[in-house]
Write a protein that holds these residues in place. Structure first.
Motif, PDB file in Angstrom:
ATOM      1  N   VAL A   9       0.952  -0.967   0.023  1.00 28.48           N
ATOM      2  CA  VAL A   9      -0.096  -0.232   0.033  1.00 28.48           C
ATOM      3  C   VAL A   9       0.799   1.206   0.088  1.00 28.48           C
ATOM      4  N   ARG A  10       0.750   2.130  -1.002  1.00 28.82           N
ATOM      5  CA  ARG A  10       1.457   3.389  -1.139  1.00 28.82           C
ATOM      6  C   ARG A  10       0.287   4.424  -1.368  1.00 28.82           C
ATOM      7  N   PRO A  11       0.711   5.821  -1.019  1.00 27.74           N
ATOM      8  CA  PRO A  11      -0.423   6.743  -1.382  1.00 27.74           C
ATOM      9  C   PRO A  11      -0.882   6.674  -2.849  1.00 27.74           C
ATOM     10  N   GLY A  12      -2.036   6.504  -2.975  1.00 23.12           N
ATOM     11  CA  GLY A  12      -2.809   6.433  -4.060  1.00 23.12           C
ATOM     12  C   GLY A  12      -2.791   5.148  -4.834  1.00 23.12           C
ATOM     13  N   THR A  13      -2.188   4.120  -4.290  1.00 18.44           N
ATOM     14  CA  THR A  13      -1.878   2.950  -4.930  1.00 18.44           C
ATOM     15  C   THR A  13      -2.217   1.957  -3.861  1.00 18.44           C
ATOM     16  N   ILE A  14      -2.859   0.561  -4.381  1.00 19.27           N
ATOM     17  CA  ILE A  14      -2.718  -0.586  -3.678  1.00 19.27           C
ATOM     18  C   ILE A  14      -2.435  -1.750  -4.464  1.00 19.27           C
ATOM     19  N   GLU A  15      -1.507  -2.756  -4.224  1.00 12.64           N
ATOM     20  CA  GLU A  15      -1.063  -3.650  -4.882  1.00 12.64           C
ATOM     21  C   GLU A  15      -1.726  -5.091  -4.422  1.00 12.64           C
ATOM     22  N   LEU A  16      -2.152  -5.756  -5.076  1.00 12.56           N
ATOM     23  CA  LEU A  16      -2.717  -7.179  -4.890  1.00 12.56           C
ATOM     24  C   LEU A  16      -2.281  -8.384  -5.559  1.00 12.56           C
ATOM     25  N   GLU A  17      -2.411  -9.312  -4.946  1.00 14.57           N
ATOM     26  CA  GLU A  17      -1.974 -10.551  -5.556  1.00 14.57           C
ATOM     27  C   GLU A  17      -2.418 -10.624  -6.846  1.00 14.57           C
ATOM     28  N   ARG A  18      -1.824 -11.253  -7.769  1.00 12.70           N
ATOM     29  CA  ARG A  18      -2.547 -11.560  -9.035  1.00 12.70           C
ATOM     30  C   ARG A  18      -3.442 -12.862  -9.111  1.00 12.70           C
ATOM     31  N   ILE A  19      -4.646 -12.495  -9.560  1.00  7.35           N
ATOM     32  CA  ILE A  19      -5.600 -13.781  -9.476  1.00  7.35           C
ATOM     33  C   ILE A  19      -5.716 -14.074 -10.991  1.00  7.35           C
ATOM     34  N   GLU A  20      -5.229 -15.267 -11.337  1.00  3.76           N
ATOM     35  CA  GLU A  20      -5.607 -15.705 -12.872  1.00  3.76           C
ATOM     36  C   GLU A  20      -7.038 -16.161 -12.901  1.00  3.76           C
ATOM     37  N   THR A  21      -7.935 -15.752 -13.767  1.00  6.01           N
ATOM     38  CA  THR A  21      -9.225 -15.882 -13.851  1.00  6.01           C
ATOM     39  C   THR A  21      -9.441 -16.904 -14.791  1.00  6.01           C
ATOM     40  N   ALA A  22     -10.696 -17.712 -14.459  1.00  7.61           N
ATOM     41  CA  ALA A  22     -11.099 -18.819 -15.255  1.00  7.61           C
ATOM     42  C   ALA A  22     -12.527 -18.446 -15.553  1.00  7.61           C
ATOM     43  N   ARG A  23     -13.022 -19.499 -16.228  1.00  6.59           N
ATOM     44  CA  ARG A  23     -14.781 -19.445 -16.446  1.00  6.59           C
ATOM     45  C   ARG A  23     -15.458 -19.788 -15.288  1.00  6.59           C
ATOM     46  N   PRO A  24     -16.497 -18.871 -14.935  1.00  2.00           N
ATOM     47  CA  PRO A  24     -17.281 -19.449 -13.715  1.00  2.00           C
ATOM     48  C   PRO A  24     -17.842 -20.796 -14.094  1.00  2.00           C
ATOM     49  N   THR A  25     -17.861 -21.489 -13.013  1.00  3.62           N
ATOM     50  CA  THR A  25     -18.655 -22.898 -13.037  1.00  3.62           C
ATOM     51  C   THR A  25     -19.736 -22.892 -12.134  1.00  3.62           C
ATOM     52  N   LEU A  26     -20.550 -23.855 -12.385  1.00  3.79           N
ATOM     53  CA  LEU A  26     -21.639 -23.883 -11.190  1.00  3.79           C
ATOM     54  C   LEU A  26     -21.126 -24.517  -9.916  1.00  3.79           C
ATOM     55  N   GLU A  27     -20.162 -25.420  -9.933  1.00  2.00           N
ATOM     56  CA  GLU A  27     -19.269 -25.707  -8.826  1.00  2.00           C
ATOM     57  C   GLU A  27     -19.001 -24.558  -7.831  1.00  2.00           C
ATOM     58  N   ALA A  28     -18.270 -23.626  -8.688  1.00  3.50           N
ATOM     59  CA  ALA A  28     -17.521 -22.665  -7.902  1.00  3.50           C
ATOM     60  C   ALA A  28     -18.811 -21.735  -7.701  1.00  3.50           C
ATOM     61  N   ALA A  29     -19.995 -21.738  -8.330  1.00  2.00           N
ATOM     62  CA  ALA A  29     -20.881 -20.414  -7.626  1.00  2.00           C
ATOM     63  C   ALA A  29     -21.487 -21.126  -6.600  1.00  2.00           C
ATOM     64  N   ARG A  30     -21.809 -22.291  -6.395  1.00  4.06           N
ATOM     65  CA  ARG A  30     -22.154 -22.983  -5.133  1.00  4.06           C
ATOM     66  C   ARG A  30     -21.500 -22.769  -3.900  1.00  4.06           C
ATOM     67  N   ALA A  31     -20.253 -23.122  -4.205  1.00  2.00           N
ATOM     68  CA  ALA A  31     -19.118 -22.982  -3.293  1.00  2.00           C
ATOM     69  C   ALA A  31     -19.039 -21.349  -2.716  1.00  2.00           C
ATOM     70  N   PHE A  32     -19.240 -20.396  -3.708  1.00  2.00           N
ATOM     71  CA  PHE A  32     -19.010 -19.187  -3.387  1.00  2.00           C
ATOM     72  C   PHE A  32     -20.415 -18.658  -2.574  1.00  2.00           C
ATOM     73  N   GLY A  33     -21.579 -19.222  -2.766  1.00  2.63           N
ATOM     74  CA  GLY A  33     -22.663 -18.814  -1.988  1.00  2.63           C
ATOM     75  C   GLY A  33     -22.699 -19.375  -0.553  1.00  2.63           C
ATOM     76  N   ALA A  34     -22.055 -20.665  -0.434  1.00  4.50           N
ATOM     77  CA  ALA A  34     -21.943 -21.290   0.894  1.00  4.50           C
ATOM     78  C   ALA A  34     -21.080 -20.450   1.689  1.00  4.50           C
ATOM     79  N   ALA A  35     -19.840 -20.123   0.995  1.00  4.16           N
ATOM     80  CA  ALA A  35     -18.905 -19.368   1.798  1.00  4.16           C
ATOM     81  C   ALA A  35     -19.403 -17.877   2.223  1.00  4.16           C
ATOM     82  N   LEU A  36     -20.125 -17.457   1.302  1.00  6.68           N
ATOM     83  CA  LEU A  36     -20.629 -16.008   1.642  1.00  6.68           C
ATOM     84  C   LEU A  36     -21.347 -16.038   2.790  1.00  6.68           C
ATOM     85  N   ALA A  37     -22.290 -17.057   2.734  1.00  6.78           N
ATOM     86  CA  ALA A  37     -23.264 -17.214   4.118  1.00  6.78           C
ATOM     87  C   ALA A  37     -22.503 -17.546   5.091  1.00  6.78           C
ATOM     88  N   ARG A  38     -21.491 -18.192   5.133  1.00  8.80           N
ATOM     89  CA  ARG A  38     -20.579 -18.174   6.368  1.00  8.80           C
ATOM     90  C   ARG A  38     -19.921 -17.175   6.682  1.00  8.80           C
TER      91      ARG A  38
END
Length: 221
Positions: A9-38
Motif C-alpha cells: 500500500v502506497r499513497p494512491g496505490t494498492i497492490e494485490l496478488e495476481r488472480i488468474e481468472t477462469a470460466r465461472p462454473t456451477l461448482e464454483a458458484a455454489r461454493a461461493f454462495g455457501a462461503a458467503l453465507a458463512r
C-alpha cells in the motif's frame, strides 16, 4: 470467503496478488454462495462497525463510508448508507426535487424500523458487485471490500443489481447453508437503495432514476 492478499500500500496505490481468472462454473458458484453465507454468519459488533481492530477511514469506491455502532439496522441504513449519498446525488442533479422527497419518505420508513428484524449484524463485504467477484481455477476470490456490520440481504441485493454468473445457484447454495428469511427477494429494492445512491452521486442520471424506482418499490411493500 477468500479475498485477494494485499501486497503493498502506497499513497494512491494498492497492490494485490495476481488472480488468474477462469470460466465461472456451477461448482464454483455454489461454493461461493455457501462461503458467503458463512462469512455473513461470522457477525459484527454492530451495524456500521468496521472490522475488529481497524480504526482507519473507510470507503466505498472513492467515496467515504461512515462507521457506526448502531443496534437498529433501519436507523443505521437510512442515516449512514442512503441519505449521505442522496445529498450528493441531488447536488449532482441526478435526482430531482420530487424524486428526493420520494426517496426520503422511503428512508423514513426504513429508519422507523419497518424492515427491522431479529437478525444480528452480519459481516458484509460491503461492495459486492460483479466486478469485485473474481472467478479463478480454485473458486471465487473477492477484492475491494468495504467491510462493515450490516444486513446480509444488502450484499445479496448488490450482487443482484449488477449481475453475476450463475446467480441463482449462488443464492440457492447460500440459502441451503444458512436459510434466508421469507420475503427476501421482495425486499431487494430496500437493500439496493445504498448502492444506487452511491452510484447516483457520481455516475449519472440513469442511477438517479433507478434509485427513485427502488424507493417507490420500497414504499409499495
Amino acid at each position: 470467503m477468500r479475498t485477494a492478499r494485499v501486497l503493498a500500500v502506497r499513497p494512491g496505490t494498492i497492490e494485490l496478488e495476481r488472480i488468474e481468472t477462469a470460466r465461472p462454473t456451477l461448482e464454483a458458484a455454489r461454493a461461493f454462495g455457501a462461503a458467503l453465507a458463512r462469512t455473513h454468519d461470522a457477525g459484527a459488533a454492530a451495524f456500521g462497525s468496521p472490522p475488529a481492530g481497524y480504526a482507519g477511514p473507510m470507503f466505498i469506491g472513492r467515496r467515504p463510508l461512515t462507521t457506526a455502532r448502531q443496534t437498529r439496522w433501519g436507523r443505521f441504513y437510512a442515516r449512514d448508507r442512503v441519505l449521505p449519498y442522496l445529498v450528493e446525488a441531488v447536488k449532482a442533479d441526478t435526482v430531482t426535487e420530487r424524486e428526493e422527497r420520494v426517496i426520503r419518505t422511503a428512508c423514513d420508513r426504513i429508519a422507523a424500523g419497518d424492515f427491522d428484524d431479529a437478525e444480528a449484524p452480519a459481516r458484509l463485504h460491503g461492495d459486492l458487485w460483479n466486478g469485485n467477484v473474481l472467478w479463478s481455477a480454485e473458486g471465487v476470490v473477492l477484492i475491494d471490500p468495504a467491510a462493515h456490520g450490516g444486513h446480509r440481504e444488502t450484499d445479496l441485493a448488490m450482487l443482484a443489481l449488477f449481475g453475476c454468473p450463475h446467480l441463482d445457484e449462488v443464492f440457492a447454495a447460500y440459502d441451503a447453508e444458512i436459510p434466508l428469511r421469507a420475503g427476501w427477494r421482495e425486499r431487494v429494492p430496500v437493500h439496493q437503495l445504498h448502492p444506487l445512491a452511491v452510484h447516483a452521486a457520481g455516475h449519472g442520471r440513469s442511477y438517479g432514476v433507478a434509485l427513485v424506482e427502488a424507493a417507490e418499490a420500497t414504499l409499495a411493500l
